[in-house]
Design a protein around this motif. Sequence first.
Motif, PDB file in Angstrom:
ATOM      1  N   GLY A 138       0.765  -1.237   0.000  1.00 58.87           N
ATOM      2  CA  GLY A 138       0.000   0.000   0.000  1.00 58.87           C
ATOM      3  C   GLY A 138       0.787   1.273   0.000  1.00 58.87           C
ATOM      4  O   GLY A 138       0.436   2.217  -0.704  1.00 58.87           O
ATOM      5  N   SER A 139       1.871   1.350   0.763  1.00 63.56           N
ATOM      6  CA  SER A 139       2.640   2.580   0.793  1.00 63.56           C
ATOM      7  C   SER A 139       3.728   2.547  -0.280  1.00 63.56           C
ATOM      8  O   SER A 139       3.962   1.525  -0.925  1.00 63.56           O
ATOM      9  N   GLU A 140       4.439   3.650  -0.439  1.00 59.33           N
ATOM     10  CA  GLU A 140       5.403   3.783  -1.529  1.00 59.33           C
ATOM     11  C   GLU A 140       6.472   2.694  -1.511  1.00 59.33           C
ATOM     12  O   GLU A 140       6.829   2.157  -2.536  1.00 59.33           O
ATOM     13  N   ASP A 141       6.985   2.355  -0.349  1.00 64.79           N
ATOM     14  CA  ASP A 141       7.989   1.297  -0.247  1.00 64.79           C
ATOM     15  C   ASP A 141       7.562   0.221   0.747  1.00 64.79           C
ATOM     16  O   ASP A 141       8.404  -0.438   1.378  1.00 64.79           O
ATOM     17  N   GLY A 142       6.267   0.015   0.881  1.00 64.31           N
ATOM     18  CA  GLY A 142       5.760  -0.975   1.826  1.00 64.31           C
ATOM     19  C   GLY A 142       5.687  -2.356   1.208  1.00 64.31           C
ATOM     20  O   GLY A 142       5.255  -2.513   0.065  1.00 64.31           O
ATOM     21  N   GLY A 143       6.114  -3.363   1.962  1.00 66.13           N
ATOM     22  CA  GLY A 143       6.032  -4.742   1.485  1.00 66.13           C
ATOM     23  C   GLY A 143       7.302  -5.506   1.796  1.00 66.13           C
ATOM     24  O   GLY A 143       7.991  -5.239   2.785  1.00 66.13           O
ATOM     25  N   TYR A 144       7.620  -6.452   0.925  1.00 64.32           N
ATOM     26  CA  TYR A 144       8.695  -7.406   1.172  1.00 64.32           C
ATOM     27  C   TYR A 144       9.667  -7.329  -0.006  1.00 64.32           C
ATOM     28  O   TYR A 144       9.372  -7.798  -1.099  1.00 64.32           O
ATOM     29  N   GLU A 145      10.846  -6.746   0.222  1.00 67.79           N
ATOM     30  CA  GLU A 145      11.743  -6.390  -0.869  1.00 67.79           C
ATOM     31  C   GLU A 145      12.870  -7.393  -1.079  1.00 67.79           C
ATOM     32  O   GLU A 145      13.646  -7.688  -0.172  1.00 67.79           O
ATOM     33  N   LEU A 146      12.968  -7.873  -2.302  1.00 65.04           N
ATOM     34  CA  LEU A 146      14.146  -8.580  -2.797  1.00 65.04           C
ATOM     35  C   LEU A 146      15.033  -7.524  -3.449  1.00 65.04           C
ATOM     36  O   LEU A 146      14.643  -6.917  -4.447  1.00 65.04           O
ATOM     37  N   GLN A 147      16.197  -7.286  -2.882  1.00 68.48           N
ATOM     38  CA  GLN A 147      17.024  -6.160  -3.293  1.00 68.48           C
ATOM     39  C   GLN A 147      17.616  -6.332  -4.692  1.00 68.48           C
ATOM     40  O   GLN A 147      18.059  -7.426  -5.066  1.00 68.48           O
ATOM     41  N   VAL A 148      17.607  -5.250  -5.451  1.00 68.06           N
ATOM     42  CA  VAL A 148      18.301  -5.135  -6.729  1.00 68.06           C
ATOM     43  C   VAL A 148      19.379  -4.072  -6.560  1.00 68.06           C
ATOM     44  O   VAL A 148      19.095  -2.968  -6.074  1.00 68.06           O
TER      45      VAL A 148
END
Length: 264
Positions: A138-148
């Motif tokens: 929902g938010s701009e960087d909200g969630g579960y990130e796999l980094q690039v």
Amino acid sequence: MRIQISTFFLLILSLTTVNVYSQSPTPTAPQPKPEETEVWKPVPPVVTPGADCNAPPSDAIILFNGKNLDEWVSVKDKSPAKWIVSNGLIIVNKAAGNIETKRSLRDYQLHIEWNVPENITGSSQARGNSGVFLAATGSEDGGYELQVLDSYKNQTYVNGMAGSIYKQAIPLANPTRRPGEWQIYDVAWTAPTFNPDGSLKTPAYVTVFFNGILVQNHFQLKGETRYIGQPFYKAHGPAPIMLQAHGDPSQPISFRNIWVREIQ
């Protein structure tokens, strides 16, 4: 005298009979048959594989076909995605912000390829930075990130390098190719589930192959990935996949050949 001998032999015969019966084998249970543990239905669906391991199989949802961004929207306002499509590639438009899929997904297999420009500049987190958010919340960087990130001879904190689950899981190896060469992520994502009261029922898990090398092995996430502070879960349902337009000043990266298979 004859009577006493007969009695003696009768006693011996009686004891012998009792001993024979006491040593008779007990009935054995019937031996199991191989077919008792054979399962025939339901039959798994037939899926035709792609021409190679990077090509989408027959049941894949194509998220980028090299022609348009019809499967994507802007995270800010859900308007059509404004990243650049050129020569079969998606080029990140940092000014336009993050983009996410129109589709919301739960458990899936994802294939995505990304490229850091050959002339990339910067260092650490300011060098080809982006991210694949496996579930955007929902938010701009909200969630579960796999980094690039460009992690080819580029020193940074190891839980923020390419192949990491951002600030949660250090990759098991660093198979990053040099800038200008294509990098490949193959991901198996199991979304978290929540109880009716919003509490966590089952956590999220992720397995990641990076350029064919296992870098995350069924890692159990501690919650959403966070730039500052500790991870935590908040209840959500099926969610889109999000690509990050990171604000660092380095040259924008590119994506191609993005497809997903839902896991039922």
